[in-house]
Write an enzyme that holds these catalytic residues in place. Structure first.
Site, PDB file in Angstrom:
ATOM      1  N   SER A  79       0.931  -1.242  -0.034  1.00 33.37           N
ATOM      2  CA  SER A  79      -0.121   0.144  -0.141  1.00 33.37           C
ATOM      3  C   SER A  79       0.803   1.317   0.166  1.00 33.37           C
ATOM      4  O   SER A  79       2.018   1.286   0.578  1.00 33.37           O
ATOM      5  CB  SER A  79      -0.905   0.038   1.184  1.00 33.37           C
ATOM      6  OG  SER A  79      -1.788   0.982   1.240  1.00 33.37           O
ATOM      7  N   TYR A  90      -7.559  14.903   0.150  1.00 30.92           N
ATOM      8  CA  TYR A  90      -6.486  15.538  -0.683  1.00 30.92           C
ATOM      9  C   TYR A  90      -7.306  16.412  -2.069  1.00 30.92           C
ATOM     10  O   TYR A  90      -8.361  16.335  -1.990  1.00 30.92           O
ATOM     11  CB  TYR A  90      -5.170  14.754  -1.228  1.00 30.92           C
ATOM     12  CG  TYR A  90      -4.360  14.417  -0.021  1.00 30.92           C
ATOM     13  CD1 TYR A  90      -4.171  15.290   0.849  1.00 30.92           C
ATOM     14  CD2 TYR A  90      -4.178  12.899   0.076  1.00 30.92           C
ATOM     15  CE1 TYR A  90      -3.131  14.771   2.047  1.00 30.92           C
ATOM     16  CE2 TYR A  90      -3.397  12.627   1.164  1.00 30.92           C
ATOM     17  CZ  TYR A  90      -2.949  13.554   2.273  1.00 30.92           C
ATOM     18  OH  TYR A  90      -2.266  13.124   3.177  1.00 30.92           O
ATOM     19  N   GLY A  97       0.200  -2.527   4.474  1.00 31.81           N
ATOM     20  CA  GLY A  97       1.086  -1.330   4.958  1.00 31.81           C
ATOM     21  C   GLY A  97       1.909  -2.126   5.926  1.00 31.81           C
ATOM     22  O   GLY A  97       2.896  -2.379   6.165  1.00 31.81           O
TER      23      GLY A  97
END
Length: 388
Positions: free
Chosen positions: A35, A196, A339
């Site tokens: 990830s 974002y 991750g």
């Protein structure tokens, strides 16, 4: 509906986690991906020896896909001054060193192209407390669909993007995609999540525009769809295109999973191949610890894959190989992105292989095979038999 085909061998059910996955012209040797995780170790956007070691370890550990970190498409799109970038030619060759290494170790290199929008220009040292970059850290002005700050310490009021700004921003993604191809990346993941830039165009909470990029769901999706379409047009037809989305804002009157399903359908129509399912990041006061985001993301991944007919990734606290296998087997995802488990153990695929793989479905790196691989296993068994 996307269905994961389960292959068999010797009348035994094989692991989907260790079944190769072909997307357009690219084949992943297994369905384990890194990830994208920011590292904040770059100078002027240029990756360095840290990044070579960081990403090389995952490829050596046996993952099918090494997706590098959120990489800015223009300088003002960085989260912090230490973000990696791909907005100029000087950054291409350092990335090529990394993609060459990843490929030499048997994995596929991917890159997440991003723009932080109103959450840009934050301090590296104090990001955990979400404070803005100071002048001495070369802070800069930010941009967003509307002049609404994120808050929670990220209080700079962003410039509301004009139509000319939107053209510049879309072209930045397009140019970055072209450089990514030149740098040797084989998969592109567009970062439309986490509050974002493009995520804030999608959410009615952060997008208060009244022009064709705001208001209705159709208008709020426009920026992302146009960007994805333009990127698709400039990269090779054989190159897979992913999009990472936040499947929900976790807020009343915000973006939700049903919106994500519709967006996924539209993204598929413009040539996107995989939806990378994350969540949150738009609203600053969400108590994620009470919401179990991993479960939300996995369920949304299944819903999007089923209802939009597009492959998805499952992401979020996937630390158990059996959990990863179950997500694939029940059609919750086509690929898992991991991750924390890979940071804790870059050889996590070796652990998963002990449980799920065979000598036919997982190959250890040649340098490790004699010690811990199938070759080593058979030699160990032979020696044991001789001793007896």
């Amino acid at each position: 509906m996307i269905k994961n085909n389960i292959q068999t061998q010797d009348n035994k059910q094989q692991s989907l986690l260790f079944t190769p996955l072909r997307i357009k012209g690219v084949t992943l040797k297994n369905r384990i991906g890194v990830s994208p995780m920011v590292t904040w170790q770059a100078v002027d956007g240029i990756p360095n020896d840290f990044h070579i070691a960081h990403y090389g370890q995952f490829a050596l550990g046996g993952v099918g896909l090494v997706m590098v970190e959120s990489t800015a498409v223009e300088p003002r799109g960085r989260i912090t001054p230490a973000d990696t970038g791909i907005w100029n030619e000087e950054q291409v060759e350092p990335w090529r060193r990394i993609t060459t290494l990843i490929k030499s170790l048997g994995s596929v290199p991917g890159i997440e192209l991003a723009h932080a929008g109103r959450k840009a220009s934050t301090s590296v040292l104090s990001y955990s407390s979400k404070s803005m970059a100071t002048d001495c850290e070369n802070g800069w002005s930010t941009i967003a669909p509307s002049a609404i700050p994120f808050g929670d310490g990220i209080d700079k009021v962003p410039k509301e993007a004009t139509l000319d700004d939107i053209e510049v921003l879309q072209q930045a993604f397009v140019s970055a995609a072209v450089r990514a191809v030149s740098a040797g990346f084989e998969i592109i993941d567009l970062h439309f999540a986490h509050g974002y830039l493009i995520s804030t165009f999608l959410s009615p909470i952060s997008n208060q525009r009244t022009d064709r990029y705001g208001g209705s769901l159709k208008n709020r999706m426009r920026f992302g769809l146009e960007t994805a379409r333009r990127v698709r047009e400039v990269i090779p037809k054989s190159m897979p295109l992913f999009v990472r989305i936040s499947v929900t804002d976790y807020a009343d009157n915000g973006w939700d999973v049903n919106d994500s399903v519709e967006f996924a359908k539209q993204l598929k129509a413009v040539g996107v191949d995989v939806i990378d399912c994350s969540s949150g990041g738009v609203v600053n006061d969400i108590m994620y610890s009470t919401l179990n985001p991993s479960d939300v993301q996995h369920k949304a991944s299944a819903q999007i894959q089923s209802e939009a007919g597009i492959a998805t990734t499952a992401v979020g606290k996937i630390v158990d190989p059996l959990k990863a296998e179950a997500l694939l087997r029940d059609n919750s995802a086509t690929l898992v992105l991991i991750g924390r488990a890979l940071l804790n153990n870059p050889h996590w695929p070796y652990t998963a292989a002990d449980l799920l793989a065979t000598e036919h479905t997982f190959k250890y790196h040649v340098s490790y095979d004699y010690s811990i691989g199938w070759h080593g296993f058979y030699n160990w068994r032979k020696n044991m038999q001789n001793d007896n």
